[in-house]
Design an enzyme around this catalytic site. Structure first.
Site, PDB file in Angstrom:
ATOM      1  N   GLU A 197      14.812 -15.404   0.580  1.00 54.04           N
ATOM      2  CA  GLU A 197      15.183 -16.487   1.489  1.00 54.04           C
ATOM      3  C   GLU A 197      14.126 -17.578   1.525  1.00 54.04           C
ATOM      4  OE1 GLU A 197      15.906 -15.049   5.446  1.00 54.04           O
ATOM      5  OE2 GLU A 197      17.017 -13.314   4.664  1.00 54.04           O
ATOM      6  N   ASP A 224       0.832  -1.201   0.000  1.00 51.01           N
ATOM      7  CA  ASP A 224       0.000   0.000   0.000  1.00 51.01           C
ATOM      8  C   ASP A 224       0.875   1.264   0.000  1.00 51.01           C
ATOM      9  OD1 ASP A 224      -2.790   1.004   0.393  1.00 51.01           O
ATOM     10  OD2 ASP A 224      -1.920   1.897   2.190  1.00 51.01           O
TER      11      ASP A 224
END
Ligand code: NOJ
Ligand code: CA
Length: 527
Positions: free
Chosen positions: A267, A206
């Site tokens: 990751e 956002d």
């Protein structure tokens, strides 16, 4: 670049936006919830989308319907529990749907623990330093620290009892965080990991262009007659207007945030992704958010802002693809902040024909497409009576309201709540009395309905467009016609008033009835 099968899932995905309050209400309180969404996931699978993006469901006083987050790691009781979120994610994955959640990093709710602590603490304290608190101007500091306006109207500053002011680029109840304070970045890394560990496939970010403000917090320079900034006005310059002075948006330092987030996502397995909501001024500045070490996608609002004009659409296609280089393009026509595209294009039968044609065109373009709940039914913007409106932008200024695109979805039946929930009364925003022919049940299996068109178009996209190269070649079929070739596919959209001849080929998808010529307000795919 080719749409090789090794491309990550998001590269060509169709993502369906769910606005939780308005999608499906399981417990009958008139407000949509997570169990409601889970119960309707087969609708999304049958539609043929790849993923859903869910607008915020976190703990929130709901002053901006969840874009005011009080706890990023929990679910608002209105929507359910963390167990309901886990269930939603698991069930989506079983059905082959990815899940993108909404992250709101620019501001918190004023009910967030951090802001409550900041209010209780003294000026200059570490608690205040997580937000943008400043002394005012004028002899007694009674004037705001600068001339910035809230996107929702009125000043962007609110004064607290000890005389300091805090910045809120949106509602007063949405204080902006200070992203120059390392504590803020660390907190959001934890939030990302919290949801990544729960299995989400991505984040819609956002106000991605807003996190960092020009450090001086200087006044915005307004040209004569220019309205104070509203994040969305940036789009006007995207459509050819003059660049604006915007010290509150799109600062270079914001990109460090996304480089860090990209490293965090890398990751994790499974091609997790980030998509930016960034109302930047140009296609080139938008492209900076999707450099190889930053976000994966950014909403292309230029497509949504384009008027009904072949020339405007062609301009957006060209500028988007040029600016992005190898990054993934995206396309969007509607969301919970804008007037539904049927209505933007004129409403009624003409608006609907145009909306269907624009969607069919969009779904042939390379990259990914974002759909907003209810557009697959051909819903129009609802004229919500002023006494029912809830959008803070309306409450603050009485000017525009986004309530009309947020009216709960009609699923079945011939009167409100049209299967939205188990109750018999109106949901949180009243539904119109003439929606019986626009419900999912009413359109299901009906040849020519908008629902069947979307299903057909998404199937055609998978079968015929997905493997085509990303390169788009614009064709000249006259000023009123947008036409392009993508591999073996030719797409023609007639924005004019008269029928036009069609290029050679077999029509494999059409937004409406076609004969030997292509009628006005219609689009086709040819092979
Ligand atoms: C953009 C969201 O899409 C909108 O609904 C919200 O009001 C603002 N950001 C503030 O969070
Ligand atoms: Ca409910």
């Amino acid at each position: 670049m080719n749409a090789e099968s090794s491309a990550p899932w998001w590269r060509h995905a169709v993502v369906y936006q769910v606005y939780p309050r308005s999608f499906s209400d399981a417990n009958g309180d008139g407000i949509g919830d997570l169990p409601g969404i889970t119960s309707r996931l087969t609708h999304l699978r049958d539609l043929g989308v790849d993923a859903l993006w869910i607008s915020p469901f976190y703990t929130s006083p709901q002053h901006d319907h969840g874009y005011d987050v009080a706890d990023y790691r929990d679910i608002d009781p209105l929507f359910g529990t963390l167990a309901d979120a886990d269930e939603l994610i698991a069930r989506s994955h079983q059905l082959g749907l990815r899940v993108i959640v909404d992250l709101v990093p620019n501001h918190t709710s004023d009910q967030h623990d951090w802001f409550q602590a900041a209010l209780a603490a003294a000026p200059g304290s570490p608690e205040r330093a997580r937000y943008v608190f400043r002394d005012g101007r004028g002899p007694n500091g009674e004037e705001p620290p600068n001339n910035w306006s809230s996107v929702f109207g009125g000043p962007a500053w609110e004064r607290v009892p000890d005389g300091q002011w805090y910045l809120h680029l949106f509602d007063r109840t949405q204080p902006d965080l200070d992203w120059r304070n390392p504590e803020v970045g660390d907190m959001f890394e934890d939030v990302l990991r919290f949801w990544l560990d729960r299995g989400v496939d991505g984040f819609r970010v956002d106000v991605a262009h807003g996190l960092l403000k020009e450090e001086s917090l200087r006044d915005q320079i307004l040209a004569e007659g220019e309205e104070p900034t509203s994040g969305a006005s940036a789009g006007e310059s995207m459509m050819g207007g003059l660049p604006r002075d915007e010290p509150m948006w799109d600062q270079p330092e914001v990109h460090d945030v996304y480089r860090r987030w990209r490293r965090v996502l890398s990751e994790y397995d499974g091609d997790r992704m980030l998509v930016a909501e960034a109302w930047t001024q140009t296609a080139a500045s938008l492209a900076r958010y999707v450099r190889p070490d930053e976000m994966h996608q950014a909403f292309n609002f230029a497509w949504l802002l384009a008027p009904w004009s072949a020339e405007a659409f062609a301009g957006v296609v060209t500028s988007t693809l040029q600016a992005l280089d190898d990054a993934a393009p995206t396309w969007v026509l509607s969301n919970h902040d804008v007037v539904r595209h049927v209505t933007r294009y004129g409403g009624g039968p003409v608006g609907l024909a145009r909306a269907r044609a624009a969607t069919v065109t969009m779904l042939a373009l390379p990259g990914s497409a974002y759909l907003y709940q209810g557009e697959e039914l051909g819903l129009e913007e609802v004229d919500v009576a002023p006494e029912h409106r809830q959008d803070p932008a309306w409450v603050r200024t009485g000017r525009s309201s986004r309530d009309g695109c947020r009216v709960p979805i009609p699923w079945s039946g011939d009167r409100p709540p049209y299967g939205f929930g188990p109750g018999t009364g109106q949901p949180w925003l009243p539904q119109p009395s003439d929606w019986a022919r626009r419900t999912v049940a009413a359109e299901d299996g009906v040849a020519g309905s908008t629902l069947e068109l979307y299903r057909e178009a998404l199937a055609a996209r998978r079968k015929l467009a997905a493997a085509e190269p990303d390169a788009v070649e614009l064709l000249d079929l006259g000023a009123e016609v947008l036409a392009f070739r993508r591999g073996a596919l030719t797409v023609v959209l007639n924005c004019g008033e008269a029928p036009v001849p069609m290029p050679a080929g077999e029509v494999v998808l059409a937004s409406g009835p076609v004969a030997d010529t292509l009628p006005a307000d219609t689009a086709v795919w040819l092979r």
